[in-house]
Design a protein around this motif. Sequence first.
Motif, PDB file in Angstrom:
ATOM      1  N   ALA A 144       0.813  -0.941  -0.149  1.00  0.00           N
ATOM      2  CA  ALA A 144      -0.076  -0.042  -0.004  1.00  0.00           C
ATOM      3  C   ALA A 144       1.000   1.291   0.153  1.00  0.00           C
ATOM      4  O   ALA A 144       0.407   2.178  -0.505  1.00  0.00           O
ATOM      5  N   THR A 145       2.007   1.226   0.418  1.00  0.00           N
ATOM      6  CA  THR A 145       2.878   2.273   0.621  1.00  0.00           C
ATOM      7  C   THR A 145       3.596   2.538  -0.788  1.00  0.00           C
ATOM      8  O   THR A 145       3.654   3.667  -1.153  1.00  0.00           O
ATOM      9  N   CYS A 146       3.801   1.638  -1.456  1.00  0.00           N
ATOM     10  CA  CYS A 146       4.379   1.647  -2.749  1.00  0.00           C
ATOM     11  C   CYS A 146       3.311   2.314  -3.602  1.00  0.00           C
ATOM     12  O   CYS A 146       3.500   3.168  -4.342  1.00  0.00           O
ATOM     13  N   GLY A 150       3.453   6.004  -5.799  1.00  0.00           N
ATOM     14  CA  GLY A 150       3.761   5.332  -7.042  1.00  0.00           C
ATOM     15  C   GLY A 150       4.904   4.751  -7.473  1.00  0.00           C
ATOM     16  O   GLY A 150       5.607   4.821  -8.648  1.00  0.00           O
ATOM     17  N   TRP A 151       5.439   3.854  -6.552  1.00  0.00           N
ATOM     18  CA  TRP A 151       6.428   2.995  -6.581  1.00  0.00           C
ATOM     19  C   TRP A 151       6.139   1.801  -7.198  1.00  0.00           C
ATOM     20  O   TRP A 151       5.064   1.343  -6.996  1.00  0.00           O
ATOM     21  N   TYR A 156       8.964  -5.080  -4.976  1.00  0.00           N
ATOM     22  CA  TYR A 156       8.948  -4.132  -3.732  1.00  0.00           C
ATOM     23  C   TYR A 156       9.817  -4.818  -2.568  1.00  0.00           C
ATOM     24  O   TYR A 156      10.269  -4.015  -1.418  1.00  0.00           O
ATOM     25  N   LEU A 157      10.361  -5.914  -2.585  1.00  0.00           N
ATOM     26  CA  LEU A 157      11.133  -6.537  -1.429  1.00  0.00           C
ATOM     27  C   LEU A 157      12.646  -6.536  -2.171  1.00  0.00           C
ATOM     28  O   LEU A 157      13.577  -6.725  -1.166  1.00  0.00           O
ATOM     29  N   CYS A 187      10.221 -14.018   6.198  1.00  0.00           N
ATOM     30  CA  CYS A 187       9.118 -13.837   5.260  1.00  0.00           C
ATOM     31  C   CYS A 187       9.672 -12.922   3.877  1.00  0.00           C
ATOM     32  O   CYS A 187       8.619 -12.620   3.112  1.00  0.00           O
ATOM     33  N   GLY A 188      10.732 -12.671   3.872  1.00  0.00           N
ATOM     34  CA  GLY A 188      11.337 -12.231   2.703  1.00  0.00           C
ATOM     35  C   GLY A 188      11.892 -10.591   2.740  1.00  0.00           C
ATOM     36  O   GLY A 188      12.461 -10.042   1.885  1.00  0.00           O
ATOM     37  N   THR A 189      11.466 -10.030   3.814  1.00  0.00           N
ATOM     38  CA  THR A 189      11.820  -8.402   3.961  1.00  0.00           C
ATOM     39  C   THR A 189      13.334  -8.304   4.558  1.00  0.00           C
ATOM     40  O   THR A 189      13.784  -9.482   5.009  1.00  0.00           O
TER      41      THR A 189
END
Length: 318
Positions: A144-146, A150-151, A156-157, A187-189
């Motif tokens: 949601a932040t992305c 507009g990212w 995203y990771l 979890c991948g972050t």
Amino acid sequence: MNDFIPAHAPLAVQTRGELVESVHYGSLIALAPDGGTLLARGEPTAGVYPRSALKPLMAVAMLRAGVELTEQQLALAAASHSGAAEHQDVAAGILTGAGLTPQDLGNSFDLPYGTAERSAWLRAGKGPTQLAQNCSGKHAALLATCVHNGWPTQDYLAPGHPLAALIRATVAELTGEAITTVSTDGCGTEVFALSLTGMARAFARLVRAAPGSPERRVADAMRAHPQLVAGAGRDVTALMQAVPGLLAKDGFEGIQLIALPNGSAVALKVSDGGDRARMPAAVPALRALGVEAQLMAPFTALQVFGGGLPVGELRGVE
């Protein structure tokens, strides 16, 4: 290898009858409201991976980037939730609000983390999903932040993503420590090596921040909705419900972070990663910070059974 092993100290002891059966070592720091050290054990300045205890700091970064989340959604963004229907519904709501679906999530597939929730899930014939995984609220909020900024959402990771740079800078600011060692969480972050002292400092900043600030919004959301931060039967939820104004977040491999409304804070790492020692080990530090003993009673000792009868206990080292 020995050069990288912190000088841990005993944090919790399990007895069986008159014998000490097991000892959990680790490191711990308790900070006073002015930031001074009230209690220290082991080597709290050594680098550790805070694991999911980083989530509240990541949530601060997301708010600073302008993402719009309800109080419940913000609590789940900072959560390691049990995977109950309520948890999954809130995570799905974050995605829907951003025009996304669970297929956009990049976290790992898993069964619900909570014992009861996992059993019910399996009885229903369901398998691992990303929405059920305990970090889905954080990942939904990251996406949601992305969208808000507009990212790109597909990567995203990725370490080079604008979101990663924002989170690194925010964590470094809140902890007061440079980020020099980075790995990948379950979890991948990204997960960063930080000291327990720095993490305690960061959690103290969350509760001391001005009302309405990103830091305070995260702390207030978690404290207002402790059932979303963990879940039914989870000690982090029960502790926040038991002690007014207390903020708590656990992390895999024996991590526990706690802050009190006056800005005092506790951070600990159980060296063997044993989850059972995490809360009993924190109790002596909380008492040193002035939390009333009767409020700590449900968390002070875990009973040890023999033949169905109590024969010992697991208790934090005073």
